[in-house]
Scaffold this active site. Structure first.
Site, PDB file in Angstrom:
ATOM      1  N   TRP A 121      13.223 -50.340 -44.300  1.00 31.15           N
ATOM      2  CA  TRP A 121      14.608 -49.826 -44.782  1.00 31.15           C
ATOM      3  C   TRP A 121      14.436 -48.408 -45.192  1.00 31.15           C
ATOM      4  O   TRP A 121      13.388 -48.179 -45.808  1.00 31.15           O
ATOM      5  CB  TRP A 121      15.120 -50.760 -46.067  1.00 31.15           C
ATOM      6  N   SER A 164       7.465 -53.100 -44.631  1.00 33.47           N
ATOM      7  CA  SER A 164       8.272 -53.156 -45.762  1.00 33.47           C
ATOM      8  C   SER A 164       9.202 -54.478 -45.958  1.00 33.47           C
ATOM      9  O   SER A 164       8.856 -55.672 -45.926  1.00 33.47           O
ATOM     10  CB  SER A 164       8.917 -51.800 -46.233  1.00 33.47           C
ATOM     11  N   MET A 165      10.319 -53.925 -45.816  1.00 34.93           N
ATOM     12  CA  MET A 165      11.514 -54.730 -45.557  1.00 34.93           C
ATOM     13  C   MET A 165      11.209 -55.604 -44.451  1.00 34.93           C
ATOM     14  O   MET A 165      11.706 -56.908 -44.437  1.00 34.93           O
ATOM     15  CB  MET A 165      12.925 -54.245 -45.315  1.00 34.93           C
ATOM     16  N   ASP A 178       1.097 -47.057 -53.921  1.00 34.10           N
ATOM     17  CA  ASP A 178       2.603 -47.476 -53.550  1.00 34.10           C
ATOM     18  C   ASP A 178       3.346 -47.526 -54.728  1.00 34.10           C
ATOM     19  O   ASP A 178       3.056 -48.615 -55.495  1.00 34.10           O
ATOM     20  CB  ASP A 178       2.411 -48.800 -52.451  1.00 34.10           C
ATOM     21  N   HIS A 212       3.551 -45.596 -49.873  1.00 35.00           N
ATOM     22  CA  HIS A 212       4.297 -46.541 -49.194  1.00 35.00           C
ATOM     23  C   HIS A 212       4.245 -45.898 -47.692  1.00 35.00           C
ATOM     24  O   HIS A 212       4.096 -47.109 -46.796  1.00 35.00           O
ATOM     25  CB  HIS A 212       5.539 -46.706 -49.814  1.00 35.00           C
TER      26      HIS A 212
END
Length: 286
Positions: free
Chosen positions: A34, A100-101, A226, A255
Site C-alpha cells: 500500500w 507489507s499489506m 523499519d 521499510h
C-alpha cells in the site's frame, strides 16, 4: 499485460485486475504494498524472470490500472481476487510473495483458501501478525495514528505521500529520481481504496491465520530500521509464529527494502523458489 474480470458490482459493472505475466519456469506471484501498484516490483521481476521464473505481478483492486470500485477492500475479498487470478492462469506450485499489506494477503489466503496452488511463501516488510498496539503487541501503533493517516489522506493525499515515502526510505541513500518514481506509483490509486485499506490492515489481526502457513517453506524478510512496520512488532513476531521459516533481518534497512536492497531481495526470493516444495526449511536467523 492483461485484464482479468474477478466479479461484477451491484450494477453489473465488471471489476477487473490488471496483471503482467512474464517469463517461463516455476511461477512466482508478487503482491504489492500500500498504496503502490505492481510496478514497485520492477527490479525483482527483471531479476526473477531473467533467472528462469514465470513472474506474475498484479494491481490490487483500487490501485494502479485495476478497477476502482466503491467497496470490496477487506482482506477476505482481496484474497478472493488473488484466488481468481491463480485459478484463471491455472498456476501450480506457486511461490507467493507479499510486501507489507500484501504479506497480510498471503497469510489470509493461506487460511481462507487453504493454500491452494501455493508451494512456498515469502513475507517481506510484513504487517503481520498485527500493526495495532495491544497486550500482545506493545510495539504496535495506537489507533489514533491510523486515524491521523486517514485525516491527512482526506485533506491532501499527495502531500501525505511525500511524507510517507520519506519514511519508506528513512536513513537510506535513495536518489531523487527513484523517490519521485515511487511516489508516482501511488497517484493512480483510488482515494476510497487508500482509506479503506488503511482500515483493513489497521484492524486485522492475522495471528489466527498464521498456523495455515507453518508447513510450507517460508521466508520472512524485514528491515531492522523499519519505522512503518517495526522490526520487533512485525518481523520478529511473524518469524516466531512460523517456527520453520527462514528469517532474514536486513541490517539497517527501512521499510522500502524492495528498492534499497533490491538485489539482495531478488537473490533471497530466488533461493526460496528453488527450494523443494515438500520440504519444510530449517529455522535460520541471519
Amino acid at each position: 499485460m492483461s485484464m482479468l474480470q474477478v466479479e461484477t458490482d451491484s450494477l453489473g459493472r465488471p471489476i477487473e485486475l490488471f496483471y503482467e505475466d512474464i517469463g517461463y519456469g516455476p511461477p512466482i506471484v508478487l503482491l504489492h504494498g500500500w498504496p503502490f501498484d505492481h510496478a514497485m516490483w520492477e527490479e525483482q521481476v527483471y531479476a526473477l524472470a531473467g533467472s528462469g521464473c514465470r513472474v506474475v505481478a498484479y494491481d490490487r483492486r483500487g490501485f494502479g490500472k485495476s478497477s476502482k470500485p466503491f467497496d470490496g477492500y477487506n482482506y477476505n475479498r482481496l484474497v478472493d481476487d488473488l484466488k481468481a487470478l491463480l485459478d484463471a492462469l491455472d498456476l501450480h506450485d506457486v511461490t507467493l510473495v507479499g510486501f507489507s499489506m500484501g504479506a497480510g494477503e498471503v497469510v489470509r489466503y493461506m487460511s481462507r483458501h487453504l493454500g491452494q496452488r501455493v508451494a512456498r511463501l515469502a513475507l517481506v516488510s510484513t504487517v503481520t501478525p498485527s500493526v495495532t498496539k495491544s497486550k500482545d503487541n506493545p510495539d504496535g501503533a495506537d489507533d489514533a495514528k491510523f486515524d491521523d493517516v486517514c485525516t491527512h489522506i482526506r485533506a491532501d493525499r499527495f502531500t501525505f505521500m511525500d511524507q510517507f515515502v520519506d519514511r519508506l526510505f528513512e536513513g537510506a541513500d535513495v536518489k531523487r529520481p527513484m523517490v519521485d518514481w515511487i511516489k508516482s506509483l501511488a497517484e493512480p490509486a483510488s482515494r476510497i481504496a487508500m482509506l479503506s485499506c488503511v482500515r483493513a490492515f489497521a484492524e486485522t489481526d492475522f495471528t489466527g491465520d498464521m498456523a495455515a502457513a507453518i508447513n510450507l517453506p517460508s521466508l520472512v524478510i524485514h528491515g531492522t530500521q523499519d519505522r512503518i512496520a517495526p522490526f520487533a512488532a512485525n518481523g520478529r513476531r511473524t518469524a516466531d509464529l512460523l517456527p520453520g521459516c527462514i528469517f532474514r533481518p536486513y541490517e539497517g534497512a527501512a521499510h522500502g527494502l524492495f528498492a534499497t536492497h533490491a538485489s539482495m531481495l531478488s537473490e533471497d526470493l530466488l533461493g526460496l523458489v528453488r527450494s523443494p516444495p515438500s520440504q519444510t526449511l530449517p529455522p535460520t536467523v541471519f
